[in-house]
Design an enzyme around this catalytic site. Structure first.
Site, PDB file in Angstrom:
ATOM      1  N   ASN A 152     -13.013  -2.956   2.503  1.00  0.00           N
ATOM      2  CA  ASN A 152     -13.886  -1.795   2.643  1.00  0.00           C
ATOM      3  C   ASN A 152     -14.871  -1.811   1.491  1.00  0.00           C
ATOM      4  O   ASN A 152     -14.475  -1.886   0.332  1.00  0.00           O
ATOM      5  CB  ASN A 152     -13.069  -0.496   2.612  1.00  0.00           C
ATOM      6  CG  ASN A 152     -12.117  -0.380   3.781  1.00  0.00           C
ATOM      7  OD1 ASN A 152     -12.474  -0.732   4.904  1.00  0.00           O
ATOM      8  ND2 ASN A 152     -10.907   0.096   3.536  1.00  0.00           N
ATOM      9  N   ASP A 159       0.845  -1.195   0.000  1.00  0.00           N
ATOM     10  CA  ASP A 159       0.000   0.000   0.000  1.00  0.00           C
ATOM     11  C   ASP A 159       0.882   1.248   0.000  1.00  0.00           C
ATOM     12  O   ASP A 159       1.886   1.317   0.712  1.00  0.00           O
ATOM     13  CB  ASP A 159      -0.919   0.003   1.225  1.00  0.00           C
ATOM     14  CG  ASP A 159      -2.066   0.987   1.072  1.00  0.00           C
ATOM     15  OD1 ASP A 159      -3.227   0.540   0.951  1.00  0.00           O
ATOM     16  OD2 ASP A 159      -1.809   2.205   1.058  1.00  0.00           O
ATOM     17  N   ILE A 160       0.488   2.225  -0.805  1.00  0.00           N
ATOM     18  CA  ILE A 160       1.270   3.451  -0.960  1.00  0.00           C
ATOM     19  C   ILE A 160       1.223   4.323   0.301  1.00  0.00           C
ATOM     20  O   ILE A 160       2.089   5.168   0.517  1.00  0.00           O
ATOM     21  CB  ILE A 160       0.754   4.232  -2.202  1.00  0.00           C
ATOM     22  CG1 ILE A 160       1.808   5.141  -2.774  1.00  0.00           C
ATOM     23  CG2 ILE A 160      -0.528   4.988  -1.904  1.00  0.00           C
ATOM     24  CD1 ILE A 160       1.435   5.695  -4.152  1.00  0.00           C
ATOM     25  N   GLY A 174     -15.996   3.026   3.508  1.00  0.00           N
ATOM     26  CA  GLY A 174     -14.792   3.833   3.278  1.00  0.00           C
ATOM     27  C   GLY A 174     -13.994   3.402   2.071  1.00  0.00           C
ATOM     28  O   GLY A 174     -12.796   3.663   1.974  1.00  0.00           O
ATOM     29  N   HIS A 211     -10.470  -5.197  -3.427  1.00  0.00           N
ATOM     30  CA  HIS A 211      -9.128  -5.475  -2.903  1.00  0.00           C
ATOM     31  C   HIS A 211      -9.248  -5.820  -1.435  1.00  0.00           C
ATOM     32  O   HIS A 211     -10.169  -5.376  -0.742  1.00  0.00           O
ATOM     33  CB  HIS A 211      -8.194  -4.281  -3.113  1.00  0.00           C
ATOM     34  CG  HIS A 211      -8.733  -2.984  -2.593  1.00  0.00           C
ATOM     35  ND1 HIS A 211      -9.690  -2.261  -3.273  1.00  0.00           N
ATOM     36  CD2 HIS A 211      -8.489  -2.300  -1.457  1.00  0.00           C
ATOM     37  CE1 HIS A 211      -9.986  -1.178  -2.588  1.00  0.00           C
ATOM     38  NE2 HIS A 211      -9.280  -1.178  -1.465  1.00  0.00           N
ATOM     39  N   HIS A 257      -7.191  -5.703   2.132  1.00  0.00           N
ATOM     40  CA  HIS A 257      -6.042  -5.183   2.873  1.00  0.00           C
ATOM     41  C   HIS A 257      -5.490  -6.298   3.763  1.00  0.00           C
ATOM     42  O   HIS A 257      -6.254  -7.000   4.441  1.00  0.00           O
ATOM     43  CB  HIS A 257      -6.456  -4.019   3.770  1.00  0.00           C
ATOM     44  CG  HIS A 257      -6.959  -2.809   3.037  1.00  0.00           C
ATOM     45  ND1 HIS A 257      -6.198  -1.683   2.831  1.00  0.00           N
ATOM     46  CD2 HIS A 257      -8.152  -2.555   2.455  1.00  0.00           C
ATOM     47  CE1 HIS A 257      -6.890  -0.787   2.164  1.00  0.00           C
ATOM     48  NE2 HIS A 257      -8.096  -1.286   1.929  1.00  0.00           N
TER      49      HIS A 257
HETATM   50  P1  AMP Z   1      -9.888   1.472   0.153  1.00  0.00           P
HETATM   51  O1  AMP Z   1     -10.301   2.567   1.091  1.00  0.00           O
HETATM   52  O2  AMP Z   1     -10.159   0.110   0.726  1.00  0.00           O
HETATM   53  O3  AMP Z   1     -10.457   1.647  -1.248  1.00  0.00           O
HETATM   54  O4  AMP Z   1      -8.311   1.593   0.072  1.00  0.00           O
HETATM   55  C1  AMP Z   1      -7.597   1.881  -1.079  1.00  0.00           C
HETATM   56  C2  AMP Z   1      -6.131   1.760  -0.725  1.00  0.00           C
HETATM   57  O5  AMP Z   1      -5.370   1.837  -1.907  1.00  0.00           O
HETATM   58  C3  AMP Z   1      -5.610   2.845   0.226  1.00  0.00           C
HETATM   59  O6  AMP Z   1      -5.068   2.214   1.393  1.00  0.00           O
HETATM   60  C4  AMP Z   1      -4.539   3.546  -0.592  1.00  0.00           C
HETATM   61  O7  AMP Z   1      -3.441   3.965   0.175  1.00  0.00           O
HETATM   62  C5  AMP Z   1      -4.161   2.492  -1.608  1.00  0.00           C
HETATM   63  N1  AMP Z   1      -3.616   2.995  -2.857  1.00  0.00           N
HETATM   64  C6  AMP Z   1      -4.147   3.931  -3.660  1.00  0.00           C
HETATM   65  N2  AMP Z   1      -3.381   4.110  -4.754  1.00  0.00           N
HETATM   66  C7  AMP Z   1      -2.335   3.246  -4.634  1.00  0.00           C
HETATM   67  C8  AMP Z   1      -1.189   2.954  -5.433  1.00  0.00           C
HETATM   68  N3  AMP Z   1      -0.957   3.589  -6.596  1.00  0.00           N
HETATM   69  N4  AMP Z   1      -0.334   2.011  -4.987  1.00  0.00           N
HETATM   70  C9  AMP Z   1      -0.545   1.381  -3.823  1.00  0.00           C
HETATM   71  N5  AMP Z   1      -1.613   1.599  -3.030  1.00  0.00           N
HETATM   72  C10 AMP Z   1      -2.492   2.530  -3.428  1.00  0.00           C
END
Ligand code: AMP
Length: 115
Positions: free
Chosen positions: A87, A30-31, A93, A100, A102
């Site tokens: 989520n 995760d970024i 959220g 995906h 986490h």
């Molecule tokens: P969600 O709230 O479950 O949709 O979480 C989306 C997740 O994707 C967040 O934790 C972000 O930090 C992560 N995210 C968004 N863009 C990227 C990216 N380019 N590379 C890695 N993680 C990402």
């Protein structure tokens, strides 16, 4: 064609820190990590949400758990444990419209009760 950020990563349009891939999934870092280990387990095929997976190929969740188990083990999380989170929707959220999971660990996580 839907082009969310995870599709762009899967298509190679965006760079990422990938820790695992097979024909069905990628796992990336995760970024914006919320724990010492914060991975995202992402189906290669675009599914918007859990409902879409259940309708199209519910066996994907069994495969996803096998990948989670493997990458958690490889990341050193098996002994102390970890947390899986999906989520969903506005109240859940969800930010990225591509299913995906986490994978969080590497420290004792906070209480499981929502705020
Ligand atoms: P969600 O709230 O479950 O949709 O979480 C989306 C997740 O994707 C967040 O934790 C972000 O930090 C992560 N995210 C968004 N863009 C990227 C990216 N380019 N590379 C890695 N993680 C990402």
């Amino acid at each position: 064609m839907i082009q969310d950020v995870f599709c762009k990563i899967i298509n190679g349009e965006l760079k990422t820190d990938k820790v695992y891939e097979d024909k069905d999934f990628i796992v990336i870092k995760d970024i914006n990590p919320q724990a010492p280990v914060h991975l995202l387990l992402i189906p290669v095929k675009h599914y918007f949400d859990i409902h879409a997976v259940i309708n199209e190929d519910s066996s994907l969740f069994g495969k996803a758990m096998a990948v989670a188990d493997k990458v958690a083990h490889d990341a050193g999380l098996s002994e102390k444990g970890y947390r899986l989170i999906i989520n969903e929707g506005e109240h859940g959220g969800k930010l990225v419209p591509h299913l995906h999971i986490h994978i969080l660990g590497g420290k004792r996580l906070g209480p499981k009760i929502v705020k």
